[in-house]
Design a protein around this motif. Structure first.
Motif, PDB file in Angstrom:
ATOM      1  N   LYS A  57     -21.242 -14.137 -16.412  1.00 34.33           N
ATOM      2  CA  LYS A  57     -19.846 -14.451 -16.106  1.00 34.33           C
ATOM      3  C   LYS A  57     -19.031 -13.198 -16.352  1.00 34.33           C
ATOM      4  CE  LYS A  57     -20.566 -15.098 -20.437  1.00 34.33           C
ATOM      5  NZ  LYS A  57     -20.352 -13.656 -20.492  1.00 34.33           N
ATOM      6  N   PRO A 107     -13.550 -23.192 -20.218  1.00 35.17           N
ATOM      7  CA  PRO A 107     -13.070 -23.209 -18.827  1.00 35.17           C
ATOM      8  C   PRO A 107     -12.408 -21.914 -18.369  1.00 35.17           C
ATOM      9  CG  PRO A 107     -12.576 -25.297 -19.904  1.00 35.17           C
ATOM     10  CD  PRO A 107     -13.076 -24.378 -20.975  1.00 35.17           C
ATOM     11  N   GLU A 110     -13.726 -20.009 -15.274  1.00 40.83           N
ATOM     12  CA  GLU A 110     -13.582 -20.482 -13.905  1.00 40.83           C
ATOM     13  C   GLU A 110     -12.647 -19.605 -13.074  1.00 40.83           C
ATOM     14  OE1 GLU A 110     -12.655 -24.646 -13.997  1.00 40.83           O
ATOM     15  OE2 GLU A 110     -14.387 -25.111 -15.280  1.00 40.83           O
ATOM     16  N   SER A 119     -21.274 -23.588 -16.069  1.00 41.03           N
ATOM     17  CA  SER A 119     -20.371 -24.658 -15.660  1.00 41.03           C
ATOM     18  C   SER A 119     -20.034 -25.536 -16.860  1.00 41.03           C
ATOM     19  CB  SER A 119     -21.012 -25.468 -14.529  1.00 41.03           C
ATOM     20  OG  SER A 119     -22.243 -26.015 -14.960  1.00 41.03           O
TER      21      SER A 119
END
Length: 280
Positions: A57, A107, A110, A119
């Motif tokens: 990420k 979160p 995202e 996720s």
């Protein structure tokens, strides 16, 4: 070109600064202070680590997964920086549940490119990474109220039974070693129940292997496996080296840069494992 030389050239050509500094420390006798300095760029003002230190990420915010990655790098280098680690543990305490549990991510990821598996499940506080963080901090010699609180939570969770997912078990083994609760028979009997555990060296799919659980022959968890099991996985590790000298990965990072970054990580790890078992 031999296994080690090819791997070294891949790291020099394709890997990040932090993996190059780690390689130099582990294999060339460089000062571990260089690894610490390379990590500083990934540490945020809040004390946590982010900026894609774990490349799946691309989020700059502090995340539990990146903190754990930083601890892994420090341990691999034999490096210690009390202020750096202390700030990271303070951050863990600030985002933990009342019981001390933390999550891999949140979160905030995202808003940035990320691998598909990053996720909602990564937002849940769990043994992965809480148990692994407590165990790694034990190896780093860190005492902190959060370590005691989180360790008590891990102990309570594990009294109810071992996890049935291989990554969570891997993290739990870090805690159990730290707590002096090593029961090889219990864990050995549990291994067939695990999802994502790749027991068969011939299996090309993604998973946790015996060499992940016992990356060195003196690991307390090496006794989970027969010498033949470990030798088969070492053979497979050698066979998996690619023509460019690096090792491939079996999942999809969020982009080409992240793929190369992760290949650098697993290449250094593969060389460390092969060296520890006397294969290079």
């Amino acid at each position: 070109m031999d296994i080690f030389s090819a791997g070294r050239e891949f790291v020099r050509r394709e890997a990040r600064l932090v993996e190059n500094r780690l390689f130099a420390t582990v294999f060339e006798g460089a000062d571990a202070a260089g690894v610490v300095e390379a990590l500083r760029g990934y540490q945020n003002a809040d004390g946590g680590f982010g900026h894609g230190l774990e490349p799946d990420k691309r989020c700059p915010d502090s995340l539990g997964l990146d903190v754990e990655t930083a601890f892994d790098i420090l341990l691999a280098a034999g490096a210690r920086d009390a202020a750096m680690v202390g700030r990271a543990v303070d951050w863990l305490a600030s985002v933990a549940t009342a019981e001390g549990a933390v999550s891999l991510a949140s979160p905030v990821i995202e808003a940035y490119p990320r691998a598909a598996h990053m996720s909602e499940w990564t937002y849940e506080p769990s043994l992965n990474p809480t148990a692994g963080l407590v165990g790694r901090l034990g190896k780093l010699g860190v005492e902190h109220p959060w370590v005691e609180l989180a360790g008590a939570w891990c102990a309570e969770q594990l009294r109810a039974g071992l996890p049935t997912e291989a990554h969570s078990l891997h993290e739990s083994l870090e805690y159990l070693e730290h707590a002096g609760a090593v029961d090889l028979d219990q864990v050995r009997e549990w291994l067939p129940k695990l999802s994502y555990f790749r027991a068969d060296a011939a299996d090309p799919s993604y998973g946790v292997t015996p060499l992940h659980l016992a990356p060195t022959p003196d690991s307390v968890w090496a006794g989970l496996f027969t010498p033949a099991d470990l030798e088969a996985h070492l053979d497979r590790l050698i066979a998996d080296q690619q023509e460019d000298g690096g090792w491939a990965i079996t999942w999809e990072p969020p982009g080409q840069a992240a793929t190369l970054e992760y290949r650098g990580i697993v290449t250094v790890a593969a060389l460390r494992t092969l060296k520890s078992y006397g294969r290079i």
